[in-house]
Design a protein around this motif. Structure first.
Motif, PDB file in Angstrom:
ATOM      1  N   TYR A 115       0.142  11.771  -7.805  1.00 17.94           N
ATOM      2  CA  TYR A 115       0.109  10.350  -7.479  1.00 17.94           C
ATOM      3  C   TYR A 115       1.505   9.851  -7.104  1.00 17.94           C
ATOM      4  O   TYR A 115       2.476  10.083  -7.850  1.00 17.94           O
ATOM      5  CB  TYR A 115      -0.399   9.531  -8.666  1.00 17.94           C
ATOM      6  CG  TYR A 115      -1.827   9.785  -9.028  1.00 17.94           C
ATOM      7  CD1 TYR A 115      -2.167  10.746  -9.970  1.00 17.94           C
ATOM      8  CD2 TYR A 115      -2.852   9.058  -8.419  1.00 17.94           C
ATOM      9  CE1 TYR A 115      -3.489  10.986 -10.304  1.00 17.94           C
ATOM     10  CE2 TYR A 115      -4.184   9.285  -8.757  1.00 17.94           C
ATOM     11  CZ  TYR A 115      -4.479  10.250  -9.701  1.00 17.94           C
ATOM     12  OH  TYR A 115      -5.795  10.482 -10.021  1.00 17.94           O
ATOM     13  N   TYR A 132       4.169   6.976  -6.898  1.00 20.10           N
ATOM     14  CA  TYR A 132       4.474   5.789  -7.705  1.00 20.10           C
ATOM     15  C   TYR A 132       5.661   5.051  -7.090  1.00 20.10           C
ATOM     16  O   TYR A 132       6.612   5.682  -6.610  1.00 20.10           O
ATOM     17  CB  TYR A 132       4.825   6.196  -9.142  1.00 20.10           C
ATOM     18  CG  TYR A 132       5.556   5.114  -9.889  1.00 20.10           C
ATOM     19  CD1 TYR A 132       6.939   5.145 -10.003  1.00 20.10           C
ATOM     20  CD2 TYR A 132       4.869   4.041 -10.443  1.00 20.10           C
ATOM     21  CE1 TYR A 132       7.625   4.138 -10.667  1.00 20.10           C
ATOM     22  CE2 TYR A 132       5.542   3.032 -11.102  1.00 20.10           C
ATOM     23  CZ  TYR A 132       6.923   3.089 -11.214  1.00 20.10           C
ATOM     24  OH  TYR A 132       7.591   2.073 -11.866  1.00 20.10           O
ATOM     25  N   TRP A 151       0.582   2.375  -7.214  1.00 17.68           N
ATOM     26  CA  TRP A 151       0.180   3.786  -7.212  1.00 17.68           C
ATOM     27  C   TRP A 151      -0.562   4.114  -5.922  1.00 17.68           C
ATOM     28  O   TRP A 151      -1.308   3.280  -5.394  1.00 17.68           O
ATOM     29  CB  TRP A 151      -0.728   4.076  -8.393  1.00 17.68           C
ATOM     30  CG  TRP A 151      -0.048   3.922  -9.716  1.00 17.68           C
ATOM     31  CD1 TRP A 151       0.014   2.791 -10.475  1.00 17.68           C
ATOM     32  CD2 TRP A 151       0.682   4.920 -10.428  1.00 17.68           C
ATOM     33  NE1 TRP A 151       0.744   3.028 -11.614  1.00 17.68           N
ATOM     34  CE2 TRP A 151       1.161   4.328 -11.617  1.00 17.68           C
ATOM     35  CE3 TRP A 151       0.983   6.266 -10.178  1.00 17.68           C
ATOM     36  CZ2 TRP A 151       1.922   5.035 -12.555  1.00 17.68           C
ATOM     37  CZ3 TRP A 151       1.729   6.962 -11.111  1.00 17.68           C
ATOM     38  CH2 TRP A 151       2.198   6.349 -12.278  1.00 17.68           C
ATOM     39  N   GLY A 152      -0.366   5.353  -5.451  1.00 15.99           N
ATOM     40  CA  GLY A 152      -1.160   5.853  -4.360  1.00 15.99           C
ATOM     41  C   GLY A 152      -2.530   6.293  -4.845  1.00 15.99           C
ATOM     42  O   GLY A 152      -2.827   6.267  -6.042  1.00 15.99           O
ATOM     43  N   GLN A 153      -3.349   6.738  -3.911  1.00 13.88           N
ATOM     44  CA  GLN A 153      -4.724   7.122  -4.251  1.00 13.88           C
ATOM     45  C   GLN A 153      -4.802   8.513  -4.861  1.00 13.88           C
ATOM     46  O   GLN A 153      -5.832   8.878  -5.429  1.00 13.88           O
ATOM     47  CB  GLN A 153      -5.612   7.062  -2.996  1.00 13.88           C
ATOM     48  CG  GLN A 153      -5.476   8.238  -2.037  1.00 13.88           C
ATOM     49  CD  GLN A 153      -4.250   8.151  -1.151  1.00 13.88           C
ATOM     50  OE1 GLN A 153      -3.429   7.248  -1.266  1.00 13.88           O
ATOM     51  NE2 GLN A 153      -4.136   9.092  -0.224  1.00 13.88           N
ATOM     52  N   GLY A 154      -3.733   9.269  -4.755  1.00 12.93           N
ATOM     53  CA  GLY A 154      -3.713  10.616  -5.304  1.00 12.93           C
ATOM     54  C   GLY A 154      -4.028  11.664  -4.259  1.00 12.93           C
ATOM     55  O   GLY A 154      -4.863  11.456  -3.385  1.00 12.93           O
ATOM     56  N   THR A 155      -3.359  12.787  -4.358  1.00 18.66           N
ATOM     57  CA  THR A 155      -3.625  13.911  -3.463  1.00 18.66           C
ATOM     58  C   THR A 155      -3.709  15.189  -4.295  1.00 18.66           C
ATOM     59  O   THR A 155      -2.885  15.426  -5.177  1.00 18.66           O
ATOM     60  CB  THR A 155      -2.543  14.029  -2.376  1.00 18.66           C
ATOM     61  OG1 THR A 155      -2.890  15.059  -1.450  1.00 18.66           O
ATOM     62  CG2 THR A 155      -1.160  14.323  -2.943  1.00 18.66           C
ATOM     63  N   CYS A 194       4.920  10.229   0.883  1.00 16.83           N
ATOM     64  CA  CYS A 194       4.299   8.953   0.500  1.00 16.83           C
ATOM     65  C   CYS A 194       5.083   7.834   1.168  1.00 16.83           C
ATOM     66  O   CYS A 194       6.307   7.749   1.004  1.00 16.83           O
ATOM     67  CB  CYS A 194       4.313   8.793  -1.005  1.00 16.83           C
ATOM     68  SG  CYS A 194       3.772   7.163  -1.577  1.00 16.83           S
ATOM     69  N   VAL A 208       0.572   5.296   0.816  1.00 20.73           N
ATOM     70  CA  VAL A 208      -0.285   6.296   1.465  1.00 20.73           C
ATOM     71  C   VAL A 208       0.371   7.658   1.342  1.00 20.73           C
ATOM     72  O   VAL A 208       1.508   7.858   1.788  1.00 20.73           O
ATOM     73  CB  VAL A 208      -0.529   5.952   2.940  1.00 20.73           C
ATOM     74  CG1 VAL A 208      -1.375   7.036   3.595  1.00 20.73           C
ATOM     75  CG2 VAL A 208      -1.222   4.599   3.061  1.00 20.73           C
ATOM     76  N   GLU A 209      -0.361   8.586   0.737  1.00 23.85           N
ATOM     77  CA  GLU A 209       0.145   9.932   0.488  1.00 23.85           C
ATOM     78  C   GLU A 209      -0.425  10.926   1.492  1.00 23.85           C
ATOM     79  O   GLU A 209      -1.514  10.718   2.034  1.00 23.85           O
ATOM     80  CB  GLU A 209      -0.250  10.381  -0.919  1.00 23.85           C
ATOM     81  CG  GLU A 209       0.202   9.449  -2.026  1.00 23.85           C
ATOM     82  CD  GLU A 209      -0.758   9.422  -3.186  1.00 23.85           C
ATOM     83  OE1 GLU A 209      -0.346   9.087  -4.299  1.00 23.85           O
ATOM     84  OE2 GLU A 209      -1.942   9.745  -2.964  1.00 23.85           O
ATOM     85  N   GLN A 224       0.838  -1.194   0.000  1.00 23.83           N
ATOM     86  CA  GLN A 224       0.000   0.000   0.000  1.00 23.83           C
ATOM     87  C   GLN A 224       0.871   1.241   0.000  1.00 23.83           C
ATOM     88  O   GLN A 224       1.907   1.283   0.666  1.00 23.83           O
ATOM     89  CB  GLN A 224      -0.917   0.012   1.223  1.00 23.83           C
ATOM     90  CG  GLN A 224      -1.970   1.103   1.223  1.00 23.83           C
ATOM     91  CD  GLN A 224      -2.897   1.005   2.425  1.00 23.83           C
ATOM     92  OE1 GLN A 224      -2.593   0.351   3.420  1.00 23.83           O
ATOM     93  NE2 GLN A 224      -4.040   1.648   2.344  1.00 23.83           N
TER      94      GLN A 224
END
Length: 120
Positions: free
Chosen positions: A94, A96, A110-114, A22, A5-6, A3
């Protein structure tokens, strides 16, 4: 499971600064490289900056001199220090990472995006 996490996105005025973080977690054997991409509305996802385990970097020309990428290998964490932000930096950022698990198989994660929004 692996996982990413950002944290650290938000709203900032043009000329301001933000720092993204991240952290990768899970059954990780190695991470190489690790970094950031961004995607503005209606546009493709583009590389911002990545850094290898050894510290080599690849940084987009559009952010050179303003953004700095770094990583803490012991913490499986990558940082993006963003200075002199411009309205055109507005995008979803994102995290990566190419991660090899203990099975030695390497995959892209990939993270979930911020969201980063720069107001002019």
């Amino acid at each position: 499971q692996v996982q990413l996490v950002e944290s650290g996105g938000g709203l900032v005025q043009a000329g301001g600064s933000l720092r993204l973080s991240c952290t990768a977690s899970g059954r990780i054997f190695s991470i190489n490289p690790m970094g950031w991409y961004r995607q503005a509305p209606g546009k493709q996802r583009d590389l911002v900056a990545v850094v290898t385990t050894g510290g080599s970097t690849n940084i987009a020309d559009s952010v050179k001199g303003r953004f700095t990428i770094s990583r803490d290998n012991a913490k499986n964490t990558v940082y993006l220090q963003m200075n002199s932000l411009k309205s055109e930096d507005t995008a979803v950022y994102y995290c990566y990472a190419r991660i090899a698990t203990w099975s030695r198989r390497a995959d892209d994660f990939w993270g979930q995006g911020t969201q980063v929004t720069v107001s002019s």
